[in-house]
Write a protein that holds these residues in place. Structure first.
Motif, mmCIF file in Angstrom:
data_model
loop_
_atom_site.group_PDB
_atom_site.id
_atom_site.type_symbol
_atom_site.label_atom_id
_atom_site.label_comp_id
_atom_site.label_asym_id
_atom_site.label_seq_id
_atom_site.Cartn_x
_atom_site.Cartn_y
_atom_site.Cartn_z
ATOM 1 N N ARG A 83 -5.494 -23.027 2.557
ATOM 2 C CA ARG A 83 -4.553 -22.524 3.574
ATOM 3 C C ARG A 83 -3.123 -22.543 3.039
ATOM 4 O O ARG A 83 -2.358 -21.610 3.245
ATOM 5 C CB ARG A 83 -4.652 -23.359 4.855
ATOM 6 N N PHE A 84 -2.755 -23.608 2.318
ATOM 7 C CA PHE A 84 -1.406 -23.679 1.747
ATOM 8 C C PHE A 84 -1.225 -22.625 0.661
ATOM 9 O O PHE A 84 -0.173 -21.978 0.587
ATOM 10 C CB PHE A 84 -1.121 -25.086 1.182
ATOM 11 N N GLU A 85 -2.235 -22.438 -0.180
ATOM 12 C CA GLU A 85 -2.136 -21.417 -1.225
ATOM 13 C C GLU A 85 -2.011 -20.029 -0.610
ATOM 14 O O GLU A 85 -1.229 -19.192 -1.090
ATOM 15 C CB GLU A 85 -3.365 -21.492 -2.140
ATOM 16 N N GLU A 86 -2.736 -19.778 0.473
ATOM 17 C CA GLU A 86 -2.645 -18.487 1.162
ATOM 18 C C GLU A 86 -1.257 -18.307 1.779
ATOM 19 O O GLU A 86 -0.651 -17.225 1.671
ATOM 20 C CB GLU A 86 -3.720 -18.415 2.258
ATOM 21 N N ALA A 93 4.072 -15.800 1.743
ATOM 22 C CA ALA A 93 5.532 -15.952 1.697
ATOM 23 C C ALA A 93 6.115 -15.206 0.504
ATOM 24 O O ALA A 93 7.177 -14.589 0.603
ATOM 25 C CB ALA A 93 5.904 -17.433 1.636
ATOM 26 N N GLU A 94 5.428 -15.251 -0.624
ATOM 27 C CA GLU A 94 5.906 -14.525 -1.812
ATOM 28 C C GLU A 94 5.877 -13.019 -1.597
ATOM 29 O O GLU A 94 6.675 -12.283 -2.185
ATOM 30 C CB GLU A 94 5.059 -14.906 -3.034
ATOM 31 N N ASN A 118 3.667 -14.455 11.218
ATOM 32 C CA ASN A 118 2.409 -13.900 10.697
ATOM 33 C C ASN A 118 1.687 -14.900 9.784
ATOM 34 O O ASN A 118 0.463 -14.986 9.798
ATOM 35 C CB ASN A 118 2.649 -12.585 9.965
ATOM 36 N N ILE A 119 2.460 -15.650 9.002
ATOM 37 C CA ILE A 119 1.849 -16.682 8.143
ATOM 38 C C ILE A 119 1.175 -17.739 9.015
ATOM 39 O O ILE A 119 0.050 -18.168 8.746
ATOM 40 C CB ILE A 119 2.894 -17.321 7.206
ATOM 41 N N ALA A 120 1.867 -18.119 10.093
ATOM 42 C CA ALA A 120 1.305 -19.111 11.018
ATOM 43 C C ALA A 120 0.016 -18.602 11.637
ATOM 44 O O ALA A 120 -0.977 -19.328 11.752
ATOM 45 C CB ALA A 120 2.318 -19.467 12.099
ATOM 46 N N ASP A 165 5.501 -26.932 8.038
ATOM 47 C CA ASP A 165 4.934 -26.574 6.732
ATOM 48 C C ASP A 165 5.300 -25.141 6.349
ATOM 49 O O ASP A 165 5.697 -24.870 5.214
ATOM 50 C CB ASP A 165 3.409 -26.732 6.746
ATOM 51 N N ILE A 166 5.184 -24.244 7.313
ATOM 52 C CA ILE A 166 5.474 -22.833 7.035
ATOM 53 C C ILE A 166 6.940 -22.640 6.698
ATOM 54 O O ILE A 166 7.284 -21.894 5.771
ATOM 55 C CB ILE A 166 5.045 -21.943 8.217
ATOM 56 N N SER A 167 7.838 -23.318 7.426
ATOM 57 C CA SER A 167 9.273 -23.146 7.133
ATOM 58 C C SER A 167 9.594 -23.641 5.719
ATOM 59 O O SER A 167 10.399 -23.031 5.022
ATOM 60 C CB SER A 167 10.129 -23.853 8.178
#
Length: 135
Positions: free
Chosen positions: A86-89, A94-95, A102-104, A113-115
């Motif tokens: 999930r973090f790698e995704e 983000a890149e 949308n990431i959330a 974590d997302i911020s």
């Protein structure tokens, strides 16, 4: 002469009694030595048996401990793997410049974590980062 015979007879009886006493003592000492050897042999055998049992017990404890560790790591590994994915995704999104919302929605990660991921991995943050050497 009778008295000499009596004295001689008494001396012979005393000598015989002393001889018998010494013989009994020697026999008892021999038996005592054998008994000590038997006790020592039994003691050594008992120590060896206890040592063997302790070694077996230690090996069984190690085996159980290793099995328990393996089971625990098998339980934890999928959870770590799923979270890591999930973090790698989220980093990949983000890149690509995907918004935090949308990431959330895609990853289910927390806002904090997302911020942090967006701050350090989005294209915008890389372009607006201050240069390390001011002009």
């Amino acid at each position: 002469m009778t008295q000499d015979l009596l004295t001689q007879d008494i001396l012979l009886n005393v000598a015989f009694a002393v001889t018998l006493t010494f013989m009994n003592v020697f026999v008892l000492l021999g038996l005592y030595g054998r008994l000590n050897k038997s006790i020592a042999k039994t003691h050594i055998q008992s120590q060896q048996a206890v040592s063997s049992l302790l070694t077996t017990l230690r090996n069984e404890i190690k085996t159980i401990s290793m099995r328990q560790s393996t089971k625990e790591s098998e339980k934890v590994a999928p959870a770590i793997s799923a979270a890591q994915k999930r973090f790698e995704e989220a980093i990949a999104l983000a890149e690509l410049g995907v918004s935090s919302e949308n990431i959330a929605r895609e990853t289910g990660l927390s806002t904090i974590d997302i911020s942090a991921i967006v701050r350090f991995h989005s294209k915008q943050s890389l372009n607006t980062a201050p240069s390390p050497h001011p002009s």
